[in-house]
Motif scaffolding. Structure first.
Motif, short mmCIF file in Angstrom:
data_model
loop_
_atom_site.label_atom_id
_atom_site.label_comp_id
_atom_site.label_asym_id
_atom_site.label_seq_id
_atom_site.Cartn_x
_atom_site.Cartn_y
_atom_site.Cartn_z
N LEU A 118 -5.47 79.45 -24.15
CA LEU A 118 -6.82 78.88 -24.21
C LEU A 118 -7.86 79.98 -24.23
O LEU A 118 -8.83 79.91 -25.02
CB LEU A 118 -7.05 77.98 -22.99
CG LEU A 118 -8.42 77.32 -22.98
CD1 LEU A 118 -8.54 76.35 -24.15
CD2 LEU A 118 -8.67 76.61 -21.67
N ILE A 144 -14.79 76.35 -22.19
CA ILE A 144 -14.68 75.57 -20.96
C ILE A 144 -13.91 76.34 -19.90
O ILE A 144 -13.36 77.40 -20.17
CB ILE A 144 -14.03 74.19 -21.21
CG1 ILE A 144 -12.58 74.39 -21.63
CG2 ILE A 144 -14.82 73.43 -22.25
CD1 ILE A 144 -11.86 73.08 -21.77
N ASP A 145 -13.85 75.76 -18.70
CA ASP A 145 -13.19 76.40 -17.55
C ASP A 145 -11.68 76.48 -17.78
O ASP A 145 -10.96 75.49 -17.66
CB ASP A 145 -13.52 75.54 -16.32
CG ASP A 145 -13.11 76.22 -15.04
OD1 ASP A 145 -12.02 76.82 -14.99
OD2 ASP A 145 -13.91 76.17 -14.08
N ASP A 182 -9.24 77.88 -16.12
CA ASP A 182 -8.39 77.61 -14.95
C ASP A 182 -8.24 76.11 -14.76
O ASP A 182 -7.12 75.59 -14.65
CB ASP A 182 -9.03 78.25 -13.72
CG ASP A 182 -8.29 77.89 -12.44
OD1 ASP A 182 -7.04 77.90 -12.45
OD2 ASP A 182 -8.97 77.60 -11.43
N TYR A 183 -9.35 75.39 -14.74
CA TYR A 183 -9.29 73.94 -14.58
C TYR A 183 -8.49 73.30 -15.71
O TYR A 183 -7.69 72.39 -15.48
CB TYR A 183 -10.70 73.34 -14.54
CG TYR A 183 -11.32 73.27 -13.15
CD1 TYR A 183 -10.64 73.76 -12.03
CD2 TYR A 183 -12.58 72.69 -12.95
CE1 TYR A 183 -11.21 73.68 -10.77
CE2 TYR A 183 -13.15 72.62 -11.68
CZ TYR A 183 -12.46 73.12 -10.59
OH TYR A 183 -13.02 73.03 -9.34
N LEU A 184 -8.69 73.79 -16.89
CA LEU A 184 -7.95 73.18 -17.99
C LEU A 184 -6.45 73.43 -17.84
O LEU A 184 -5.65 72.51 -18.04
CB LEU A 184 -8.40 73.73 -19.34
CG LEU A 184 -7.65 73.06 -20.50
CD1 LEU A 184 -7.97 71.57 -20.55
CD2 LEU A 184 -7.97 73.73 -21.83
N CYS A 206 -4.86 73.87 -15.14
CA CYS A 206 -4.42 72.97 -14.06
C CYS A 206 -4.25 71.55 -14.59
O CYS A 206 -3.26 70.88 -14.31
CB CYS A 206 -5.44 72.98 -12.93
SG CYS A 206 -5.39 74.50 -11.97
N ALA A 207 -5.23 71.12 -15.35
CA ALA A 207 -5.15 69.76 -15.88
C ALA A 207 -3.91 69.62 -16.75
O ALA A 207 -3.19 68.61 -16.68
CB ALA A 207 -6.41 69.44 -16.67
N ILE A 217 -1.10 71.27 -16.51
CA ILE A 217 0.06 71.19 -15.63
C ILE A 217 0.18 69.80 -15.03
O ILE A 217 1.26 69.20 -15.02
CB ILE A 217 -0.05 72.22 -14.49
CG1 ILE A 217 0.16 73.63 -15.04
CG2 ILE A 217 0.97 71.93 -13.42
CD1 ILE A 217 0.23 74.68 -13.97
#
Lengths: 205, 205, 205, 205
Positions: free
Chosen positions: B143, B155-156, B158-160, B162-163, B165
């Motif tokens: 990403l 976009i973020d 790390d959050y993506l 995580c999402a 996963i």
DNA sequence: CATGAATGAGCATTCATTCAT
DNA sequence: CATGAATGAATGCTCATTCAT
């Protein structure tokens, strides 16, 4: 005397009974959070209180039972928030946002011990919490409603609910790792992603 | 002797060091899958081999260590698939799809004992598996690459990751619950959701 | 080497295994005798050996199982004596005498720890030992035989067998209390009483 | 107040000290009979009353003490019967018969819960009951009297008393196993055996 | 290296007993 | 006195780990 009765309707016995129960529940919450349900022993729990080992069994029959009590409690506190979010919602997006917001706020609150966030560095283990299951059911329900009313496309509601749980769980965990937790931002991210995908997620900076 | 070696190595292969290690790993995989990591004991594992209890400790120092070996092994087998997917990818979407497809195919394969899927009804507990972490790193890396190259919005990451996963994990579990597992459909769902949100997810029927 | 094998066919491992088993059995016998079966705990038994607590469970699954082992062992050693007595017997009286003699000799032998009689002052508790049951069956059988062959009057064989057990038990206990135990005298008393009643019992002094 | 006392004592009799004591004793008798002395716990006993656990200790210091109280009580009720039998007796035989009859009648009565016989199938364990000891002393005494007065041969009074106890115990148990218990027949058997041996015991059929 | 018995810490649970109310 | 919660010692049992063979 009747006043006193009104002020202290529960005798000291009653009070310590309630307090002990709470102490055990609190310790159990802490212990389960720190070592995971399976690894935790009843002894770990009572060691986390000032009570004697036998006392545990005056309140719960087993580790399982404390867990259920905790779970029930969490569900009892979380479900109404979710319900309220749904009732207040003006649109599917609105509803989704409220639900994620409620969930992130909830775990943010739950993951504190004495008001301070728990260090969340240990081996990452997740079990189905009741909040989780509530989210699942709500999202699934809400989505099927929305689909039925033509507000959302006819996609696989089970998979979507699962995806929501997964997002809630992992983004939630990541949010907690970033101190201080920004509940609003996390909710925005989740909702944006779910509604519009990469393009819907908030931009950085 | 060389003749004997030529004739016997199969019959005695159970006794070579590497075979013992494999036997323990295989038993451990089976046992972890059947009773869960926490519930499983070293005894359960060696009982699943023809070895003596002490022999376990010639190969691993603890249950944790076998687990890590299994995990490493899985990662070693999974990582290259992911790498290959990335190299073959013609676009970010293509890459994402390959990655999810690889993951779902992988867990679908892993969740078999002797070729038959494991019944996955027990309390849902997930821990970070190495294939998981590989997905995380890959997705995050991929990403950030894509963002850097202007192929994805800023976009973020790390959050993506995580999402992703979370989605992989939960949709993956749901997929396994539906027998037979449809790897392609699950991957399509995940990729559609991530790229375009609800509108991007495949329609039912 | 083959000689050595003949002399020490069991490795040291085997030897300690057998020795440990014997040690546990011996301790159990002592403990059961001293505190009674119910009051005795597994820990009491292992405390009576030099072994660790867990070792007990390498040999027996429970207190019950040691008890059965002891009982079986006693029965295995006692039954043949009784059988032999019967076969050698020339008359019913002869048989009865041999049986009582065997029983009294047996308990006299059993009630020793390291060759010294156990002090038998504690609250008198008796449970059905396998020797006991063997006596019961033998006497009952023998009596029914004797009745069938006209050697004994047609009396209630069950009641008589019970009476024999009662006499064996109580007179046996009294005999042990009198140190040194006079097996022959006790047997004479019992047989005399059973055959002829008060007139049949040996006179004092 | 005296009126209230006159009106209420029955209704509130459960709360008087003596009634509480009786309640505990009754429960203890029941519990000991049903699970055996060793297996029974103080908790089992108080659970059999409507009292609180702590109350037990206002009346008895331990399980042992209740047992002794029960035993004493039984002895207090049994001794006089035995004494009476002795006084009424016209001969040694007569005396023996009365004593056995009294004993068998007594245990037959004792082994009822709410008037129904207890199923006596569990592992046969006997401990010295006080009525037992009373029989022992009586028989021994009676026998020595009889010997002194030339009514019985000069045999070993201790052994004989033991034999009587053994017979009483085992034949008594057998009698209880045969429902309905025939007290007279059992007494006849015992006395016949003791006086004349096999020839003295009642014939069958 | 393989073996498997020994070890002893640890766990869940029960229970007699105490004591504040 | 009655109450019943708290206590902590004790019990049966499991299990990771060691070590003599």
């Amino acid at each position: 005397m009747s006043e006193a009765a009104a002020i202290e309707p529960i005798g000291k016995r009653e009070r310590t009974k309630v307090a002990n129960r709470q102490a055990i529940l609190a310790a159990a919450r802490r212990v389960f959070a720190q070592m995971g349900y399976d690894a935790a022993s009843v002894r770990d729990i009572i060691r986390g209180t000032e009570l004697a080992s036998g006392t545990f069994y005056n309140y719960f029959r087993s580790k399982e039972e404390v867990f259920e009590a905790i779970a029930d409690d969490a569900a009892h506190r979380f479900k109404p928030l979710l319900r309220a979010a749904r009732e207040r919602a003006r649109s599917f997006e609105d509803y989704l946002r409220s639900a994620f917001h409620a969930y992130f706020a909830f775990i943010s609150e739950e993951n504190k011990i004495d008001g301070r966030p728990i260090d969340e560095r240990r081996p990452h283990v997740r079990s189905d919490t009741p909040e989780m299951m509530a989210v699942y059911e709500e999202v699934r329900q809400g989505l099927e409603d929305a689909i039925a009313r033509g507000l959302a496309p006819r996609i696989d509601a089970d998979y979507l609910a699962c995806a929501c749980i997964g997002i809630a769980q992992e983004v939630g965990a990541a949010m907690l790792r970033r101190a201080p937790a920004n509940v609003g931002a996390a909710a925005d991210f989740a909702v944006g992603l779910i509604l519009k995908g990469l393009d819907g997620a908030p931009r950085r900076g």
